[in-house]
Scaffold this motif. Structure first.
Motif, mmCIF file in Angstrom:
data_model
loop_
_atom_site.group_PDB
_atom_site.id
_atom_site.type_symbol
_atom_site.label_atom_id
_atom_site.label_comp_id
_atom_site.label_asym_id
_atom_site.label_seq_id
_atom_site.Cartn_x
_atom_site.Cartn_y
_atom_site.Cartn_z
ATOM 1 N N SER A 39 46.766 -8.070 17.420
ATOM 2 C CA SER A 39 46.185 -8.321 18.731
ATOM 3 C C SER A 39 46.134 -9.812 19.028
ATOM 4 O O SER A 39 46.340 -10.665 18.161
ATOM 5 N N ILE A 40 45.793 -10.120 20.271
ATOM 6 C CA ILE A 40 45.647 -11.496 20.729
ATOM 7 C C ILE A 40 44.482 -12.200 20.042
ATOM 8 O O ILE A 40 44.421 -13.433 20.002
ATOM 9 N N LYS A 41 43.561 -11.442 19.464
ATOM 10 C CA LYS A 41 42.379 -12.027 18.838
ATOM 11 C C LYS A 41 42.714 -12.903 17.630
ATOM 12 O O LYS A 41 41.877 -13.697 17.196
ATOM 13 N N LEU A 42 43.921 -12.779 17.118
ATOM 14 C CA LEU A 42 44.298 -13.628 15.994
ATOM 15 C C LEU A 42 44.221 -15.102 16.366
ATOM 16 O O LEU A 42 43.802 -15.935 15.556
ATOM 17 N N LYS A 43 44.604 -15.435 17.599
ATOM 18 C CA LYS A 43 44.609 -16.841 18.020
ATOM 19 C C LYS A 43 43.199 -17.428 17.978
ATOM 20 O O LYS A 43 42.977 -18.509 17.441
ATOM 21 N N ALA A 44 42.246 -16.723 18.560
ATOM 22 C CA ALA A 44 40.864 -17.204 18.567
ATOM 23 C C ALA A 44 40.288 -17.234 17.160
ATOM 24 O O ALA A 44 39.553 -18.160 16.800
ATOM 25 N N ALA A 45 40.618 -16.233 16.352
ATOM 26 C CA ALA A 45 40.092 -16.184 14.982
ATOM 27 C C ALA A 45 40.544 -17.390 14.176
ATOM 28 O O ALA A 45 39.749 -18.027 13.479
ATOM 29 N N VAL A 46 41.832 -17.714 14.253
ATOM 30 C CA VAL A 46 42.350 -18.880 13.535
ATOM 31 C C VAL A 46 41.667 -20.148 14.002
ATOM 32 O O VAL A 46 41.236 -20.993 13.201
ATOM 33 N N GLU A 47 41.537 -20.300 15.313
ATOM 34 C CA GLU A 47 40.936 -21.505 15.883
ATOM 35 C C GLU A 47 39.486 -21.669 15.418
ATOM 36 O O GLU A 47 39.063 -22.755 15.023
ATOM 37 N N MET A 48 38.718 -20.591 15.449
ATOM 38 C CA MET A 48 37.301 -20.679 15.107
ATOM 39 C C MET A 48 37.087 -20.903 13.607
ATOM 40 O O MET A 48 36.215 -21.683 13.211
ATOM 41 N N VAL A 49 37.881 -20.233 12.770
ATOM 42 C CA VAL A 49 37.733 -20.420 11.326
ATOM 43 C C VAL A 49 38.129 -21.839 10.929
ATOM 44 O O VAL A 49 37.427 -22.505 10.150
ATOM 45 N N LEU A 72 38.908 -8.513 16.985
ATOM 46 C CA LEU A 72 38.559 -9.774 16.332
ATOM 47 C C LEU A 72 38.141 -9.519 14.892
ATOM 48 O O LEU A 72 38.440 -10.323 13.996
ATOM 49 N N GLY A 73 37.465 -8.404 14.668
ATOM 50 C CA GLY A 73 37.063 -8.065 13.313
ATOM 51 C C GLY A 73 38.252 -7.909 12.384
ATOM 52 O O GLY A 73 38.231 -8.361 11.237
#
Length: 347
Positions: A39-49, A72-73
């Motif tokens: 999903s697209i949530k990978l982008k936000a997950a990488v950025e936040m981590v 995201l999970g």
């Protein structure tokens, strides 16, 4: 041939589907599900981590924690497994079973919340649960996708530029609204672009993200039971709300042509087709963002018993409602916003 050592190092960002042969209207669908998180949530997950690592918030003893309806999970589960962190996902009963099993297969712990919040959703209860755990143990590190600027920053730096490179004459962009990270990142980017781009947010009926009455929402992904803290409506030109039955019809129409997408994508496509039906799209370049693929929805929106129990046995009948193309009864909330020649709102 790409060779990677970390799963988040691969993310196909330049795949589009031309939907005209399926729906009869010109719309390019940006597919964001072709990565190991799906999903697209990978982008936000990488950025936040990575931001948390740079800020010194994470150590070998840290336990990442996040509230998520699913995608995201999964992304955080994958990154945590790759980097050697523990991860706890706080979700609710609407989360697809396959998604919960996937997170657990990646080594994460999943807590399912069953209590509703004041708006009839689960989000408030999930956040309260996360806060209580963080207060009980300092090892927990909450990334807080609902307030973290890395959520929208990932799409400002990656998703929107990917679209701009492929469609330099873009006229209208349809973006689903959940936490509004994707929406705000893309909207901010195109506000600064060389030509005006109309930003149309697509929400689900029953969500209170843009105001309105709360209602039942059974498909995870889009929609919020509170106003998203990241949302700045001055960047949004229009809001379209889509009934879940129309989301389901759009998903099944795509699937009958071989494209299996998730519920969020069905909502965005349904809303976009409703908007295009009301406008002369012959000279418009229109793009919609597809957040995920459909495999995780096989036991819900693609399962006949689940559909009939929740929406009735006529949910897939296109004649059940009168709407453009027999597809959607989405409603538009906002009037078009006057723009200056550089794309900014007129005072």
């Amino acid at each position: 041939m790409p060779v990677i050592t970390a799963p988040h190092a691969f993310n196909e960002g330049q795949l589009y589907v031309d939907l005209r042969p399926i729906f009869g209207r010109s719309l390019f669908l940006k597919c964001e599900g072709f990565n190991f998180a799906g999903s697209i949530k990978l982008k936000a997950a990488v950025e936040m981590v990575e931001a948390a690592e740079q800020d010194g918030l994470l150590s070998k003893d840290s336990v990442l924690i996040e509230s998520s309806s699913g995608n995201l999970g999964v992304a955080l589960s994958m990154i945590a497994a790759s980097k050697g962190y523990r991860f706890l996902c706080v979700t609710d009963s609407r989360c697809n079973l396959s998604t919960r099993l996937l997170m657990e297969a990646l080594g994460s712990e999943v807590h399912v919340i069953a209590d509703l919040d004041a708006n009839g959703g689960f989000l408030g209860a999930r956040i309260d649960y996360v806060r209580a755990l963080c207060a009980s143990d300092q090892r927990y590190v909450w990334l807080s996708q609902y307030t973290n600027p890395g959520n929208w920053g990932a799409h400002y730096r990656r998703t929107a530029p990917e679209i701009a490179r492929q469609f330099p004459r873009l006229d209208v962009l349809f973006v689903g609204a959940g936490t509004t990270g994707t929406l705000m990142g893309c909207a901010r980017y195109f506000r600064e672009w060389h030509r005006p781009v109309r930003i149309v947010a697509v929400d689900t009926v029953g969500s209170v993200a843009f105001g309105g009455a709360p209602g039942r929402r059974m498909i995870p992904g889009l929609g919020m039971s509170m106003r998203p803290p990241l949302l700045d409506e001055s960047f949004v030109d229009e809001v379209i709300r889509v009934e879940e039955a129309d989301t389901i019809r759009a998903c099944h129409r795509l699937a009958r042509r071989g494209f299996l997408f998730g519920g969020s994508t069905g909502t965005v496509v349904s809303g976009a087709m409703s908007w295009l039906a009301e406008h002369d799209e012959r000279d418009l370049t229109a793009v919609a963002i597809a957040p995920d693929l459909g495999e995780r929805y096989l036991d819900t929106i693609y399962q006949s018993t689940w559909l009939e129990d929740l929406y009735g046995d006529q949910v897939l009948d296109p004649k059940a409602k009168t709407a453009p193309e027999g597809l959607t009864t989405a409603t538009r909330d906002a009037e078009p916003v006057p723009r200056t020649p550089d794309g900014r709102r007129k005072p």
